[in-house]
Structure formats: structure tokens, C-alpha cells
Design a protein around this motif. Sequence first.
Motif, PDB file in Angstrom:
ATOM      1  N   LEU A  11       0.697  -1.234  -0.122  1.00 25.30           N
ATOM      2  CA  LEU A  11      -0.005   0.093  -0.148  1.00 25.30           C
ATOM      3  C   LEU A  11       0.726   1.252   0.077  1.00 25.30           C
ATOM      4  CD1 LEU A  11      -2.712  -1.221   2.585  1.00 25.30           C
ATOM      5  CD2 LEU A  11      -2.852  -0.860   0.005  1.00 25.30           C
ATOM      6  N   ILE A  12       2.002   1.327   0.636  1.00 21.22           N
ATOM      7  CA  ILE A  12       2.689   2.318   0.869  1.00 21.22           C
ATOM      8  C   ILE A  12       4.038   2.605  -0.040  1.00 21.22           C
ATOM      9  CG2 ILE A  12       2.040   2.578   3.132  1.00 21.22           C
ATOM     10  CD1 ILE A  12       4.850   2.048   3.950  1.00 21.22           C
ATOM     11  N   LYS A  13       4.432   1.479  -0.714  1.00 20.54           N
ATOM     12  CA  LYS A  13       5.601   1.727  -1.518  1.00 20.54           C
ATOM     13  C   LYS A  13       5.773   2.845  -2.513  1.00 20.54           C
ATOM     14  CE  LYS A  13       4.848  -2.087  -4.947  1.00 20.54           C
ATOM     15  NZ  LYS A  13       5.381  -3.425  -5.364  1.00 20.54           N
ATOM     16  N   ASP A  14       4.601   2.954  -3.244  1.00 21.83           N
ATOM     17  CA  ASP A  14       4.563   3.838  -4.517  1.00 21.83           C
ATOM     18  C   ASP A  14       4.364   5.380  -4.009  1.00 21.83           C
ATOM     19  OD1 ASP A  14       5.532   1.843  -6.148  1.00 21.83           O
ATOM     20  OD2 ASP A  14       3.542   1.330  -6.667  1.00 21.83           O
ATOM     21  N   ASN A  15       3.481   5.440  -2.778  1.00 19.74           N
ATOM     22  CA  ASN A  15       2.957   6.779  -2.426  1.00 19.74           C
ATOM     23  C   ASN A  15       2.994   6.736  -0.995  1.00 19.74           C
ATOM     24  OD1 ASN A  15       2.609   7.941  -5.045  1.00 19.74           O
ATOM     25  ND2 ASN A  15       0.832   6.506  -5.353  1.00 19.74           N
ATOM     26  N   PHE A  27      14.301   7.778  -2.171  1.00 18.13           N
ATOM     27  CA  PHE A  27      14.694   7.483  -0.890  1.00 18.13           C
ATOM     28  C   PHE A  27      13.192   7.729  -0.122  1.00 18.13           C
ATOM     29  CE2 PHE A  27      18.149   9.369  -3.094  1.00 18.13           C
ATOM     30  CZ  PHE A  27      19.348   8.520  -2.872  1.00 18.13           C
ATOM     31  N   SER A  28      13.582   7.465   1.333  1.00 19.19           N
ATOM     32  CA  SER A  28      12.513   7.681   2.239  1.00 19.19           C
ATOM     33  C   SER A  28      12.978   8.408   3.525  1.00 19.19           C
ATOM     34  CB  SER A  28      11.887   6.250   2.863  1.00 19.19           C
ATOM     35  OG  SER A  28      10.787   6.349   3.578  1.00 19.19           O
ATOM     36  N   SER A  39      12.583   0.855   0.662  1.00 22.51           N
ATOM     37  CA  SER A  39      12.866  -0.702   0.398  1.00 22.51           C
ATOM     38  C   SER A  39      12.044  -1.570   1.374  1.00 22.51           C
ATOM     39  CB  SER A  39      13.878  -1.453   0.252  1.00 22.51           C
ATOM     40  OG  SER A  39      14.889  -1.226   1.156  1.00 22.51           O
ATOM     41  N   PHE A  40      11.530  -2.430   1.244  1.00 23.29           N
ATOM     42  CA  PHE A  40      10.810  -3.302   2.341  1.00 23.29           C
ATOM     43  C   PHE A  40      11.601  -3.591   3.429  1.00 23.29           C
ATOM     44  CE2 PHE A  40       9.241  -7.259   4.075  1.00 23.29           C
ATOM     45  CZ  PHE A  40       8.318  -6.997   4.830  1.00 23.29           C
ATOM     46  N   LEU A  45       7.861   1.967   8.410  1.00 24.09           N
ATOM     47  CA  LEU A  45       6.436   1.943   8.569  1.00 24.09           C
ATOM     48  C   LEU A  45       5.756   0.653   8.256  1.00 24.09           C
ATOM     49  CD1 LEU A  45       5.640   5.091   6.310  1.00 24.09           C
ATOM     50  CD2 LEU A  45       5.582   4.853   8.923  1.00 24.09           C
ATOM     51  N   ALA A  46       6.369  -0.172   7.513  1.00 21.20           N
ATOM     52  CA  ALA A  46       5.675  -1.561   6.949  1.00 21.20           C
ATOM     53  C   ALA A  46       6.338  -2.556   7.826  1.00 21.20           C
ATOM     54  CB  ALA A  46       6.002  -1.793   5.638  1.00 21.20           C
TER      55      ALA A  46
END
Length: 141
Positions: A11-15, A27-28, A39-40, A45-46
Motif C-alpha cells: 500500500l505504501i511503496k509507491d505513494n 529515498f524515504s 525498500s521493504f 512503516l511496513a
Amino acid sequence: MSHSADLTWLLIKDNNSFLVKRNGVQFSSEANNLLNKNSFKFSGLANNKTIGIQAAASGRGIVVSTKKTNVPAFKPSKAINKVTITKGTRKAAAAVAASTARAGYRADLRKAALARVSAVLRAQKPVKAHAKKAGKGVRAN
């Protein structure tokens, strides 16, 4: 109700609000992301178990934050455990390696956590003032 880490990542990887896209690289800027990569593996968050290392507010030492797994998802502020370490560089690195990475928490993040500890502590050291060398030759004067 707990959510799967894989579903959260999908759900969050692209946006998401922490995503920074520059020159074709993502980057994050989220908390508990050791390398600031989108990346996971490094996602704060994930993942259910995360490690975060920041500089202490006092300007001396580091703050190690880990995520507790037994806290409900609707209480995110109670899910973070923070410990301040003000020992020397070697003792801080040993404490991070022993408490988070080796204790079966996230052994895959050990190298990245130690690199982050080293970088934060190196940035806190004062810059040494070097004496300017005297110039040689006719043009130096």
C-alpha cells in the motif's frame, strides 16, 4: 487487528508522505529507516520490527529506537522504545550490535545499524583546526 507487513508495504511503496524521488532514485525520510532507502527491508512503516538511530538532542551520544510488536496498531506512540547511549564510539557500537541485531531482533540490519552509529558519532566530533602551511617560493609572499 494486526495488518500484514507485506500488505502494508504494497500500500505504501509507491505513494506515501515520506517518499523522495530524485534523479530516478527513491529515498524515504521516515523514522526508523537506517539507510533512508525506499525498500521493504529498511521500511520503518511496513515492518513489525524496526531499528532507528538518531543523534541525541543534547548533541552527545545516540538515541536507539526499536518498535515493540505487542502494541496495537491504533497506539503508534506507545509502540516505540527509545534508549539514549552516551558511551564512547566502541561501546555504543557494541551496545547496538548486542541489544538489537544479535539478540534475534533484526540480525539482517546489524551492518546498517553499525554504519549509522559510526556516521552519527563521527558527525558529532568537533572539526580540528589545522595550521595553514607557509607557502614556499617567490609567488607565495
